[in-house]
Structure formats: C-alpha cells, structure tokens
Design a protein around this motif. Structure first.
Motif, PDB file in Angstrom:
ATOM      1  N   ASN A   1      -9.357  -4.147  -1.478  1.00  0.00           N
ATOM      2  CA  ASN A   1      -8.905  -3.076  -0.427  1.00  0.00           C
ATOM      3  C   ASN A   1      -7.605  -3.618   0.122  1.00  0.00           C
ATOM      4  O   ASN A   1      -7.793  -4.653   0.879  1.00  0.00           O
ATOM      5  CB  ASN A   1      -9.968  -2.753   0.257  1.00  0.00           C
ATOM      6  N   ALA A   2      -6.570  -2.644  -0.017  1.00  0.00           N
ATOM      7  CA  ALA A   2      -5.181  -3.145   0.738  1.00  0.00           C
ATOM      8  C   ALA A   2      -5.504  -3.210   2.430  1.00  0.00           C
ATOM      9  O   ALA A   2      -4.592  -3.827   2.964  1.00  0.00           O
ATOM     10  CB  ALA A   2      -4.098  -2.061   0.544  1.00  0.00           C
ATOM     11  N   ARG A   3      -6.327  -2.775   2.939  1.00  0.00           N
ATOM     12  CA  ARG A   3      -6.521  -2.752   4.296  1.00  0.00           C
ATOM     13  C   ARG A   3      -6.784  -4.254   4.753  1.00  0.00           C
ATOM     14  O   ARG A   3      -6.860  -4.655   5.983  1.00  0.00           O
ATOM     15  CB  ARG A   3      -7.540  -1.880   5.056  1.00  0.00           C
ATOM     16  N   ASN A   4      -7.334  -5.021   3.793  1.00  0.00           N
ATOM     17  CA  ASN A   4      -7.769  -6.515   4.060  1.00  0.00           C
ATOM     18  C   ASN A   4      -6.869  -7.560   3.747  1.00  0.00           C
ATOM     19  O   ASN A   4      -7.197  -8.677   3.838  1.00  0.00           O
ATOM     20  CB  ASN A   4      -9.208  -6.755   3.527  1.00  0.00           C
TER      21      ASN A   4
ATOM     22  N   LEU B   1      -0.075  -6.883   5.640  1.00  0.00           N
ATOM     23  CA  LEU B   1       0.112  -5.758   4.964  1.00  0.00           C
ATOM     24  C   LEU B   1      -0.403  -4.612   5.770  1.00  0.00           C
ATOM     25  O   LEU B   1      -1.688  -4.695   6.149  1.00  0.00           O
ATOM     26  CB  LEU B   1      -0.407  -5.644   3.581  1.00  0.00           C
ATOM     27  N   GLU B   2       0.463  -3.567   6.278  1.00  0.00           N
ATOM     28  CA  GLU B   2      -0.277  -2.595   7.333  1.00  0.00           C
ATOM     29  C   GLU B   2      -0.201  -1.083   6.254  1.00  0.00           C
ATOM     30  O   GLU B   2       0.994  -0.761   5.775  1.00  0.00           O
ATOM     31  CB  GLU B   2       0.488  -2.212   8.449  1.00  0.00           C
ATOM     32  N   VAL B   3      -1.171  -0.385   5.954  1.00  0.00           N
ATOM     33  CA  VAL B   3      -1.351   0.796   5.452  1.00  0.00           C
ATOM     34  C   VAL B   3      -1.169   2.031   6.490  1.00  0.00           C
ATOM     35  O   VAL B   3      -2.161   1.902   7.269  1.00  0.00           O
ATOM     36  CB  VAL B   3      -2.667   1.042   4.578  1.00  0.00           C
TER      37      VAL B   3
ATOM     38  N   PHE C   1      12.174  -3.415   7.532  1.00  0.00           N
ATOM     39  CA  PHE C   1      11.229  -3.689   6.507  1.00  0.00           C
ATOM     40  C   PHE C   1      11.893  -4.582   5.170  1.00  0.00           C
ATOM     41  O   PHE C   1      13.133  -4.032   4.931  1.00  0.00           O
ATOM     42  CB  PHE C   1      10.202  -2.584   6.080  1.00  0.00           C
ATOM     43  N   ASP C   2      10.985  -5.561   4.600  1.00  0.00           N
ATOM     44  CA  ASP C   2      11.367  -5.923   3.456  1.00  0.00           C
ATOM     45  C   ASP C   2      11.471  -4.991   2.263  1.00  0.00           C
ATOM     46  O   ASP C   2      12.488  -5.103   1.401  1.00  0.00           O
ATOM     47  CB  ASP C   2      10.717  -7.212   2.971  1.00  0.00           C
ATOM     48  N   CYS C   3      10.593  -4.088   2.169  1.00  0.00           N
ATOM     49  CA  CYS C   3      10.240  -3.347   0.777  1.00  0.00           C
ATOM     50  C   CYS C   3       9.619  -2.194   1.164  1.00  0.00           C
ATOM     51  O   CYS C   3       8.688  -2.109   2.270  1.00  0.00           O
ATOM     52  CB  CYS C   3       9.513  -3.994  -0.238  1.00  0.00           C
ATOM     53  N   MET C   4       9.947  -0.949   0.989  1.00  0.00           N
ATOM     54  CA  MET C   4       9.168   0.237   0.947  1.00  0.00           C
ATOM     55  C   MET C   4       8.820   0.729  -0.342  1.00  0.00           C
ATOM     56  O   MET C   4       9.696   0.731  -1.285  1.00  0.00           O
ATOM     57  CB  MET C   4       9.950   1.265   1.932  1.00  0.00           C
TER      58      MET C   4
END
Length: 166
Positions: A1-4, A8-10, A29-32
């Motif tokens: 899960n990307a939220r954990n 990283l902020e979704v 931001f470093d990357c989008m």
C-alpha cells in the motif's frame, strides 16, 4: 500500500489545481508522475500528447517550476517523434509491451539541465519469462543499414516484439 511508504504522500486531486497551489507556495519536488487521459471528452482516442487531458504540454511551464523530473505515462498510440518534439527536456522514452502487444509509452523529462543529450529510446518486452530490452537513439536508428535477402529453405523470418516495432 503506497500510503504506508515513508516519504511518500498520495494526493488524489486535479493535478492542475495542485500545481497552482504548489507553485504559489514555492514547493519543489524531486519527481512527479502524470498519467493523462488517453481519450477525449467524447470517448474517442487521442493520438498526440497535447490532445490528452490534462494537456501536459500546456502545463510544462508550471511543471518546470515545481519538479526536477517528470514521468509521463502515455498511450502507445502516440508517435514517438512527435511526442519528443513537444517535450524538449525529454531524456528517455520507454516503450513497454508484451510479446503480443505494445502497452504504453513512458517519457522521462529532466528539467534544468544545461545540455540535453539526444533521448534514449528503450523497447522493453516483459512476460512469460521474457525480459527483453533494446535501447537506441533516433540518430542510431536513422544511421542503421538494412540488409535484404531472399530466404532459403530452412531459414527463419524473425518478427520483432511489438515494443521494438513501435
């Protein structure tokens, strides 16, 4: 899960709104990553990056102010040469496919470089135990020589994977 994942902020929102907010706040931001819609409002397919929604090309000036790197997930229907002509900071194009079809075109842009080398194009085929990668530039492709011959009985005709043919 990307939220954990730490650091990283979704955020689920319209990217144009968020870009305006981040630019006003001076955020960097470093990357989008952006995955514009591949169909128009009537549901028809679009064949150019500046026809996708949102229009990433139109957003480039603002994107340059808030990120160092942009990764665009695009339709495999896009013409690579035309797409590169719209993205002067593109450094790499990845054509991703399986053994039977081309799935997507990913373009990586790096903002703020003093010199932009010719972008590399990488054709990647994955699946069924295959990990095939072929990398080249447009100059190398244009300078390559084609050799034709008449197949003899017992010879093979090789058809490249769809990502390479793209």
């Amino acid at each position: 899960n990307a939220r954990n994942i730490p650091n990283l902020e979704v955020i689920c929102s319209d990217c144009r709104t968020m870009l305006d907010i981040w630019a006003r706040e001076g955020m960097k931001f470093d990357c989008m990553f952006i995955d514009p819609a591949r169909r128009d409002s009537a549901g028809g397919r679009v064949y150019a990056l500046d026809r996708c929604e949102p229009d990433v090309v139109e957003m480039l000036p603002l994107l340059r102010t808030v990120t160092k790197r942009l990764i665009i997930k695009a339709s495999p229907m896009l013409d690579i040469s035309h797409t590169l002509s719209l993205l002067p900071e593109a450094i790499k194009v990845t054509v991703l496919g399986t053994t039977t079809e081309c799935k997507e075109l990913d373009v990586e842009c790096e903002f703020g470089l003093t010199h932009y080398p010719e972008p590399h194009i990488e054709a990647v085929t994955l699946g069924h135990g295959i990990d095939s990668r072929f990398t080249f530039t447009r100059s190398e492709e244009a300078g390559s020589a084609v050799q034709y011959g008449v197949p003899a009985p017992g010879d093979y005709i090789l058809e490249p994977y769809p990502a390479v043919m793209k």
